[in-house]
Structures are given as structure tokens and as C-alpha cells.
Design an enzyme around this catalytic site. Structure first.
Site, mmCIF file in Angstrom:
data_model
loop_
_atom_site.group_PDB
_atom_site.id
_atom_site.type_symbol
_atom_site.label_atom_id
_atom_site.label_comp_id
_atom_site.label_asym_id
_atom_site.label_seq_id
_atom_site.Cartn_x
_atom_site.Cartn_y
_atom_site.Cartn_z
ATOM 1 N N ASP A 10 0.840 -1.190 0.000
ATOM 2 C CA ASP A 10 0.000 0.000 0.000
ATOM 3 C C ASP A 10 0.881 1.249 0.000
ATOM 4 O OD1 ASP A 10 -1.730 2.088 0.640
ATOM 5 O OD2 ASP A 10 -2.670 1.039 2.314
ATOM 6 N N ASN A 24 -6.169 12.282 -11.343
ATOM 7 C CA ASN A 24 -6.853 12.653 -12.576
ATOM 8 C C ASN A 24 -6.694 14.163 -12.755
ATOM 9 O OD1 ASN A 24 -9.061 14.021 -11.167
ATOM 10 N ND2 ASN A 24 -9.807 11.970 -10.675
ATOM 11 N N GLY A 32 -9.152 3.967 -6.965
ATOM 12 C CA GLY A 32 -7.815 3.386 -6.880
ATOM 13 C C GLY A 32 -6.882 4.122 -5.948
ATOM 14 N N VAL A 33 -5.646 4.301 -6.394
ATOM 15 C CA VAL A 33 -4.610 4.978 -5.610
ATOM 16 C C VAL A 33 -5.060 6.389 -5.235
ATOM 17 C CG1 VAL A 33 -2.273 5.937 -5.724
ATOM 18 C CG2 VAL A 33 -2.711 3.659 -6.603
ATOM 19 N N ASP A 34 -5.624 7.095 -6.200
ATOM 20 C CA ASP A 34 -6.058 8.477 -5.995
ATOM 21 C C ASP A 34 -7.056 8.566 -4.837
ATOM 22 O OD1 ASP A 34 -6.269 11.213 -6.509
ATOM 23 O OD2 ASP A 34 -7.594 10.963 -8.232
ATOM 24 N N SER A 121 -1.217 4.682 -14.466
ATOM 25 C CA SER A 121 -2.029 4.439 -15.671
ATOM 26 C C SER A 121 -2.373 2.985 -15.943
ATOM 27 C CB SER A 121 -1.388 5.051 -16.930
ATOM 28 O OG SER A 121 -1.507 6.449 -16.918
ATOM 29 N N THR A 122 -1.994 2.040 -15.079
ATOM 30 C CA THR A 122 -2.232 0.622 -15.393
ATOM 31 C C THR A 122 -3.565 0.096 -14.872
ATOM 32 O OG1 THR A 122 -1.061 -0.161 -13.431
ATOM 33 C CG2 THR A 122 0.237 0.115 -15.448
ATOM 34 N N GLY A 123 -4.310 0.918 -14.157
ATOM 35 C CA GLY A 123 -5.623 0.498 -13.658
ATOM 36 C C GLY A 123 -6.711 0.870 -14.656
ATOM 37 N N TYR A 125 -7.015 3.355 -16.419
ATOM 38 C CA TYR A 125 -6.514 4.019 -17.621
ATOM 39 C C TYR A 125 -5.986 3.016 -18.649
ATOM 40 C CZ TYR A 125 -6.931 8.653 -15.412
ATOM 41 O OH TYR A 125 -7.388 9.800 -14.828
#
Length: 183
Positions: A10, A24, A32-34, A121-123, A125
Site C-alpha cells: 500500500d 486525474n 484506486g490509488v487516488d 495508468s495501469t488500472g 486508464y
């Protein structure tokens, strides 16, 4: 010696000078992370993001901005916006590279020694994970060769799939400038 450390876990619990948020363009939080960074960082992170929005209208894809970390154990959050994958023909690779470079430049300008990155960007996006890992690693290693302040970069993979991809790619890195840890 400068080092890159691979961690599965995490990003919000990393004790580094700055963690990077895969934000974003609105800077107002998301999934997600954001979402996790905004939830755990508390209102201070959102308040500073709103101030940045008022000054410059958000954060463009490939760019980065910095706030304090609020309730997180790090000191700062670097918010960067990675590209949404379309078809590889819309400068996605360059925009992802810019997201890493601009985040590292902010850390260097602030004289920060340690920074932790998620898998940008791998989620949602949908950036191909192998390509994203190659861009992240290559860009970071190249930057660190000449960095004066940034000494330690953590790649924090939330999921096992990204962790395995990064472990494989980091094992193939041939550099005497940066020590690779955790693979």
C-alpha cells in the site's frame, strides 16, 4: 549508493519524503490509488488540490504538482496524471514518461531524497502493464544517474501481477549507477 526498491503493498503507508498519486486532471480524488491517498491523507490534501485548481485549473496529463501529505506518513504528495491508453498512437508512451520525469523533477527541486511511485495508468486508464513498467523503470534509472538529491525510489505495486512484472523487468536492469533492492 542510489537505490530502487520494489515493494508489494500500500503506497499510503510508505515512509518516504513523497509518494506519487496517480491523479486525474481534476485533482479532486477518484478511485484506486487516488481515492486511497485522498481518504487517508485527509482534508488537507484535498484543500491544497483545490487551491492548485483555483490557480491553474487542475493538472494536465503528463504534468505533476505537489501538496503536503496531510495525515499520511510521507511529507508530500506529488500528484501526476498519466495517460489513458487508447491505441498507442496518441503519444501515450511519451505522456507516461513525462508523468514520471515531472514527478522526479519536483522531488529533485524540493531536495527530497526518497519518493514512492504506484503503477501509473495501469488500472482504469488501461495502459499495458509491461510497457508501463518498462517506461517507469527506464525513465527512473536514467533520471537517477544525474540526480543530486533523489537517492531512493520505491516502486509500490498494489497487485501481484504488477509486482511480478516489475520484479522481472528490474532483474534485467544492468546498471552500476543504481542498486536494485527487493527483487
Amino acid at each position: 549508493m542510489k537505490s530502487i526498491r520494489l515493494i508489494q503493498g500500500d503506497i499510503t503507508i510508505q515512509k518516504v519524503d513523497a509518494i506519487v498519486n496517480a491523479a486525474n486532471t481534476s485533482l479532486l480524488g477518484g478511485g484506486g490509488v487516488d481515492g486511497a491517498i485522498h481518504r487517508k491523507g485527509g482534508s488537507e490534501v484535498l484543500d491544497e488540490c483545490q487551491q492548485i485548481r483555483a490557480q491553474q485549473g487542475g493538472c494536465a496529463v503528463g504534468e505533476a504538482v505537489m501538496t503536503t501529505a496531510g495525515l499520511l506518513p510521507s511529507h508530500y504528495v506529488i500528484h501526476t496524471v498519466g495517460p489513458t491508453w487508447q491505441d498507442g498512437q496518441h503519444e501515450e508512451n511519451q505522456l507516461l514518461q513525462n508523468a514520471y520525469i515531472n514527478s522526479l523533477k519536483l522531488a529533485e527541486q524540493k531536495h527530497l531524497q526518497s519518493i514512492a511511485f504506484p503503477n501509473i495508468s495501469t488500472g482504469v486508464y488501461r495502459f499495458p502493464k509491461f510497457e508501463a513498467a518498462d517506461i517507469a523503470i527506464t525513465t527512473t534509472v536514467d533520471f537517477m544517474k544525474n540526480a543530486q538529491h533523489v537517492q531512493e525510489v520505491h516502486f509500490v505495486c498494489f497487485d501481484v501481477e504488477n509486482f511480478k512484472i516489475y520484479r522481472q523487468r528490474l532483474a534485467q536492469i544492468d546498471t552500476s549507477d543504481v542498486q536494485i533492492l527487493g527483487i
